[in-house]
Design an enzyme around this catalytic site. Sequence first.
Site, short mmCIF file in Angstrom:
data_model
loop_
_atom_site.label_atom_id
_atom_site.label_comp_id
_atom_site.label_asym_id
_atom_site.label_seq_id
_atom_site.Cartn_x
_atom_site.Cartn_y
_atom_site.Cartn_z
CD GLU A 117 -2.72 -1.01 2.35
OE1 GLU A 117 -2.83 -0.11 3.17
OE2 GLU A 117 -3.74 -1.98 2.62
CD GLU A 190 -9.55 -0.60 -0.59
OE1 GLU A 190 -8.44 -1.32 -0.54
OE2 GLU A 190 -10.47 -1.10 0.38
O1 KIV Z 1 -6.11 -7.23 1.34
C1 KIV Z 1 -7.10 -7.32 0.30
O2 KIV Z 1 -7.98 -7.86 0.47
C2 KIV Z 1 -6.79 -6.16 -0.55
C3 KIV Z 1 -7.79 -5.75 -1.64
C4 KIV Z 1 -9.07 -5.04 -0.98
C5 KIV Z 1 -7.31 -5.09 -2.80
O3 KIV Z 1 -5.89 -5.44 -0.50
#
Ligand code: KIV
Length: 278
Positions: A117, A190
């Site tokens: 992220e 997201e």
């Molecule tokens: O961890 C997860 O499920 C994610 C998705 C929402 C892309 O990062």
Amino acid sequence: MQNRTSVRDIWTKYENDETLTMLTAYDAPIASQVDAGGVDMILVGDSAADNHHGHDDTLPLTMDEALSNTSAVDRAVDDAMVIGDMPFLSYGASMEESVNNAGRFMKEAGADAVKLETAPHGDTTIEIIERLTELGVPTMGHIGFTPQRMHQIGGPYIQGRGHTSSAAVDELVETAERLEDAGVFTIVLETVTEEVGKRVTAAVDVPTIGIGAGRYVDGQVLVITDMLGLGGEAFKLSKQYADIDSEIRHAVEAYVDEVKTGQFPDEENVYDPVEEDD
Ligand code: KIV
């Protein structure tokens, strides 16, 4: 030698305007069905924390849990690309620790790629991604709502809506462009308005994979438990394609009933059955 979907395969599909598909999975039985169902990529998400390990959010997931989940998925998957999602603070403290932890997903758990992220203007993460791609670790970016920053940003919000400034949207686009320069092979986007999803997708030359990012992105991802109706939640951004909770509950109720009424085990379920008065 496995012959799973590679970065090059993802790129070929992208160049041929094929919409990409990704789902999460956290264990072998589900991963094997997700793979057989034909998705391009399986993300062993840090969403395992809430959807598999019973926590309230993604933050508590440990490296050991993430590696164990990824290994289980790796053993079950033949075709899809398997992506290990790096847990909260498993990257960022130092370059050395970040690279070592990313490497563990590939060397110990069999992942084909990792995901990190990135906050708006996330210089630290972008530098790590640059190093990882230089070293041969295919890396997926993740921008927009980034759940690992939940406590900092005060819960989910939709980027691009009235309360977010146009400067924040410009910053998001710029972060996507910097991730592209750093070498990511895809970017998860997201919880943004459809307009922002479209703008980010137009700004970069790598596939964008949306979750709550509308229709004008290059691919879609959903959390498996939400889409299966397996202890998941009914979010607006998701769609429930099955009701596995009900299936499980009905099966358990039937089992309890059959054991209590003596219908199970039946003669066909026992070894060398004996007659009652034997
Ligand atoms: O961890 C997860 O499920 C994610 C998705 C929402 C892309 O990062």
